[in-house]
Scaffold this motif. Structure first.
Motif, PDB file in Angstrom:
ATOM      1  N   ILE A 176       8.795   8.335  -8.173  1.00 41.69           N
ATOM      2  CA  ILE A 176       9.717   8.912  -7.200  1.00 41.69           C
ATOM      3  C   ILE A 176       8.838   9.638  -6.188  1.00 41.69           C
ATOM      4  CG2 ILE A 176      11.604  10.537  -6.798  1.00 41.69           C
ATOM      5  CD1 ILE A 176      12.248  10.119  -9.875  1.00 41.69           C
ATOM      6  N   ALA A 177       8.898   9.225  -4.933  1.00 45.70           N
ATOM      7  CA  ALA A 177       8.134   9.877  -3.870  1.00 45.70           C
ATOM      8  C   ALA A 177       9.131  10.443  -2.868  1.00 45.70           C
ATOM      9  CB  ALA A 177       7.185   8.889  -3.205  1.00 45.70           C
ATOM     10  N   LYS A 182       6.571  -4.606 -10.300  1.00 43.23           N
ATOM     11  CA  LYS A 182       7.668  -4.418 -11.254  1.00 43.23           C
ATOM     12  C   LYS A 182       7.970  -2.941 -11.517  1.00 43.23           C
ATOM     13  CE  LYS A 182       6.767  -8.783 -13.545  1.00 43.23           C
ATOM     14  NZ  LYS A 182       6.242  -9.443 -14.726  1.00 43.23           N
ATOM     15  N   VAL A 183       7.057  -2.049 -11.132  1.00 42.34           N
ATOM     16  CA  VAL A 183       7.284  -0.614 -11.338  1.00 42.34           C
ATOM     17  C   VAL A 183       8.277  -0.129 -10.281  1.00 42.34           C
ATOM     18  CG1 VAL A 183       6.226   1.683 -11.344  1.00 42.34           C
ATOM     19  CG2 VAL A 183       4.972  -0.268 -12.296  1.00 42.34           C
ATOM     20  N   PRO A 184       9.423   0.425 -10.714  1.00 39.79           N
ATOM     21  CA  PRO A 184      10.403   0.910  -9.742  1.00 39.79           C
ATOM     22  C   PRO A 184       9.865   2.110  -8.959  1.00 39.79           C
ATOM     23  CG  PRO A 184      11.300   0.961 -11.990  1.00 39.79           C
ATOM     24  CD  PRO A 184       9.866   0.577 -12.088  1.00 39.79           C
ATOM     25  N   VAL A 185      10.053   2.064  -7.651  1.00 36.74           N
ATOM     26  CA  VAL A 185       9.618   3.146  -6.770  1.00 36.74           C
ATOM     27  C   VAL A 185      10.810   3.579  -5.923  1.00 36.74           C
ATOM     28  CG1 VAL A 185       8.082   3.798  -4.878  1.00 36.74           C
ATOM     29  CG2 VAL A 185       7.248   2.264  -6.681  1.00 36.74           C
ATOM     30  N   ALA A 186      11.160   4.859  -6.013  1.00 42.58           N
ATOM     31  CA  ALA A 186      12.222   5.431  -5.182  1.00 42.58           C
ATOM     32  C   ALA A 186      11.568   6.267  -4.094  1.00 42.58           C
ATOM     33  CB  ALA A 186      13.150   6.295  -6.027  1.00 42.58           C
ATOM     34  N   LEU A 187      11.948   6.014  -2.848  1.00 43.43           N
ATOM     35  CA  LEU A 187      11.409   6.752  -1.706  1.00 43.43           C
ATOM     36  C   LEU A 187      12.541   7.545  -1.059  1.00 43.43           C
ATOM     37  CD1 LEU A 187       9.309   3.842  -0.155  1.00 43.43           C
ATOM     38  CD2 LEU A 187       8.479   5.684  -1.632  1.00 43.43           C
ATOM     39  N   GLN A 189       7.465   8.877   2.811  1.00 48.27           N
ATOM     40  CA  GLN A 189       6.369   8.709   1.866  1.00 48.27           C
ATOM     41  C   GLN A 189       6.180   7.212   1.609  1.00 48.27           C
ATOM     42  OE1 GLN A 189       4.919  11.829   0.693  1.00 48.27           O
ATOM     43  NE2 GLN A 189       6.262  12.403   2.384  1.00 48.27           N
ATOM     44  N   THR A 190       4.975   6.833   1.219  1.00 47.45           N
ATOM     45  CA  THR A 190       4.654   5.444   0.896  1.00 47.45           C
ATOM     46  C   THR A 190       3.867   5.438  -0.407  1.00 47.45           C
ATOM     47  OG1 THR A 190       4.447   4.981   3.263  1.00 47.45           O
ATOM     48  CG2 THR A 190       3.548   3.345   1.767  1.00 47.45           C
ATOM     49  N   VAL A 191       4.099   4.436  -1.248  1.00 44.10           N
ATOM     50  CA  VAL A 191       3.361   4.313  -2.507  1.00 44.10           C
ATOM     51  C   VAL A 191       2.703   2.941  -2.539  1.00 44.10           C
ATOM     52  CG1 VAL A 191       3.524   4.286  -5.029  1.00 44.10           C
ATOM     53  CG2 VAL A 191       4.954   5.864  -3.701  1.00 44.10           C
ATOM     54  N   GLU A 192       1.409   2.934  -2.855  1.00 45.81           N
ATOM     55  CA  GLU A 192       0.635   1.691  -2.934  1.00 45.81           C
ATOM     56  C   GLU A 192      -0.095   1.615  -4.270  1.00 45.81           C
ATOM     57  OE1 GLU A 192      -2.179   1.864   0.281  1.00 45.81           O
ATOM     58  OE2 GLU A 192      -0.654   1.471   1.805  1.00 45.81           O
ATOM     59  N   GLY A 193      -0.456   0.393  -4.658  1.00 44.68           N
ATOM     60  CA  GLY A 193      -1.362   0.203  -5.780  1.00 44.68           C
ATOM     61  C   GLY A 193      -0.724  -0.111  -7.113  1.00 44.68           C
ATOM     62  N   LEU A 194       0.597  -0.113  -7.185  1.00 46.62           N
ATOM     63  CA  LEU A 194       1.263  -0.374  -8.464  1.00 46.62           C
ATOM     64  C   LEU A 194       1.737  -1.815  -8.564  1.00 46.62           C
ATOM     65  CD1 LEU A 194       3.440   2.827  -8.720  1.00 46.62           C
ATOM     66  CD2 LEU A 194       1.523   2.225 -10.192  1.00 46.62           C
ATOM     67  N   ASP A 195       1.889  -2.267  -9.791  1.00 46.10           N
ATOM     68  CA  ASP A 195       2.512  -3.563 -10.038  1.00 46.10           C
ATOM     69  C   ASP A 195       3.894  -3.542  -9.389  1.00 46.10           C
ATOM     70  OD1 ASP A 195       4.338  -5.419 -11.563  1.00 46.10           O
ATOM     71  OD2 ASP A 195       2.439  -5.898 -12.550  1.00 46.10           O
ATOM     72  N   GLU A 202       4.598  16.553   4.748  1.00 45.79           N
ATOM     73  CA  GLU A 202       4.104  15.588   5.729  1.00 45.79           C
ATOM     74  C   GLU A 202       4.106  14.181   5.123  1.00 45.79           C
ATOM     75  OE1 GLU A 202       3.425  16.057   8.886  1.00 45.79           O
ATOM     76  OE2 GLU A 202       3.551  18.240   8.907  1.00 45.79           O
ATOM     77  N   PRO A 203       4.083  13.132   5.961  1.00 48.80           N
ATOM     78  CA  PRO A 203       4.042  11.773   5.422  1.00 48.80           C
ATOM     79  C   PRO A 203       2.715  11.507   4.706  1.00 48.80           C
ATOM     80  CG  PRO A 203       3.839  11.726   7.822  1.00 48.80           C
ATOM     81  CD  PRO A 203       4.097  13.148   7.432  1.00 48.80           C
ATOM     82  N   VAL A 204       2.816  10.913   3.528  1.00 51.09           N
ATOM     83  CA  VAL A 204       1.629  10.615   2.728  1.00 51.09           C
ATOM     84  C   VAL A 204       1.701   9.182   2.222  1.00 51.09           C
ATOM     85  CG1 VAL A 204       0.448  11.119   0.533  1.00 51.09           C
ATOM     86  CG2 VAL A 204       1.189  12.994   1.997  1.00 51.09           C
ATOM     87  N   VAL A 205       0.557   8.516   2.237  1.00 49.89           N
ATOM     88  CA  VAL A 205       0.393   7.243   1.544  1.00 49.89           C
ATOM     89  C   VAL A 205      -0.222   7.596   0.197  1.00 49.89           C
ATOM     90  CG1 VAL A 205      -0.715   4.986   1.526  1.00 49.89           C
ATOM     91  CG2 VAL A 205       0.069   5.975   3.702  1.00 49.89           C
ATOM     92  N   TRP A 206       0.559   7.463  -0.863  1.00 50.89           N
ATOM     93  CA  TRP A 206       0.116   7.766  -2.224  1.00 50.89           C
ATOM     94  C   TRP A 206      -0.521   6.498  -2.784  1.00 50.89           C
ATOM     95  CZ3 TRP A 206       0.622  12.754  -3.726  1.00 50.89           C
ATOM     96  CH2 TRP A 206       1.556  13.538  -3.043  1.00 50.89           C
ATOM     97  N   LYS A 207      -1.814   6.549  -3.060  1.00 51.52           N
ATOM     98  CA  LYS A 207      -2.544   5.394  -3.582  1.00 51.52           C
ATOM     99  C   LYS A 207      -2.719   5.597  -5.084  1.00 51.52           C
ATOM    100  CE  LYS A 207      -4.784   4.876   0.844  1.00 51.52           C
ATOM    101  NZ  LYS A 207      -6.022   4.783   1.601  1.00 51.52           N
ATOM    102  N   VAL A 208      -1.935   4.866  -5.857  1.00 56.88           N
ATOM    103  CA  VAL A 208      -1.925   5.052  -7.311  1.00 56.88           C
ATOM    104  C   VAL A 208      -2.883   4.065  -7.962  1.00 56.88           C
ATOM    105  CG1 VAL A 208      -0.500   5.073  -9.392  1.00 56.88           C
ATOM    106  CG2 VAL A 208       0.470   5.853  -7.206  1.00 56.88           C
ATOM    107  N   GLU A 209      -3.780   4.605  -8.777  1.00 56.69           N
ATOM    108  CA  GLU A 209      -4.705   3.797  -9.573  1.00 56.69           C
ATOM    109  C   GLU A 209      -4.361   4.069 -11.032  1.00 56.69           C
ATOM    110  OE1 GLU A 209      -8.647   5.016  -8.469  1.00 56.69           O
ATOM    111  OE2 GLU A 209      -8.362   4.439  -6.366  1.00 56.69           O
TER     112      GLU A 209
END
Length: 142
Positions: A58-59, A73-78, A65-71, A41-48
């Motif tokens: 990699i999400a 500059k951190v590469p995020v692959a969706l 998928q969505t990723v939040e909370g990172l600088d 299912e779709p998730v908002v991943w909140k990274v602390e």
């Protein structure tokens, strides 16, 4: 993971796939980590995470998928089937339960093996730790 935590009163159903949420808390790790986050299912991943603790994310999932909370500059692959990515993957466990049938056992193995294969292809590394659940709200990585 199959799904994140929903707002009270909200659930997914056929044709309706709201975003769930999962918080991923990364502690003071000895070496920077690559996070691989997957859900059907779709998730908002909140990274602390402390600065420098996460070097890549990699999400992937059937739904976006969505990723939040990172600088930034951190590469995020969706990756997702919903976005048309044929190489998406997800797995919520390594093995089927003892009371499940042959089809479920085969599907669970296929999904986990696919995750292992794709992680190796994308990161050139083996999985160091796997955590899987049907639903979740928080994961901690120490």
């Amino acid at each position: 993971m199959y799904e994140g935590t929903y707002t009270p009163g909200v659930r997914h159903r056929a044709g309706f796939h709201p975003n769930g949420a999962v918080t991923v808390k990364v502690g003071d790790v000895k070496k920077p980590v690559v996070l691989v986050l997957t859900s059907y299912e779709p998730v908002v991943w909140k990274v602390e995470a402390p600065k420098g603790a996460v070097v890549r994310v990699i999400a992937s999932g059937y739904h976006k998928q969505t990723v939040e909370g990172l600088d930034e500059k951190v590469p995020v692959a969706l990756l997702s089937n919903e976005a048309g990515d044929k190489d998406y993957f997800y797995a919520r466990r390594k093995e089927a339960g003892p009371n499940e049938g042959d089809h479920e056992r085969a599907e669970t193995k296929r999904k986990y093996d696919r995750l292992v294969e794709r992680v190796r292809e994308l990161t050139k590394q083996d999985i160091k730790e796997f955590r899987g659940e049907y639903a979740g709200s928080t994961f901690e990585i120490k």
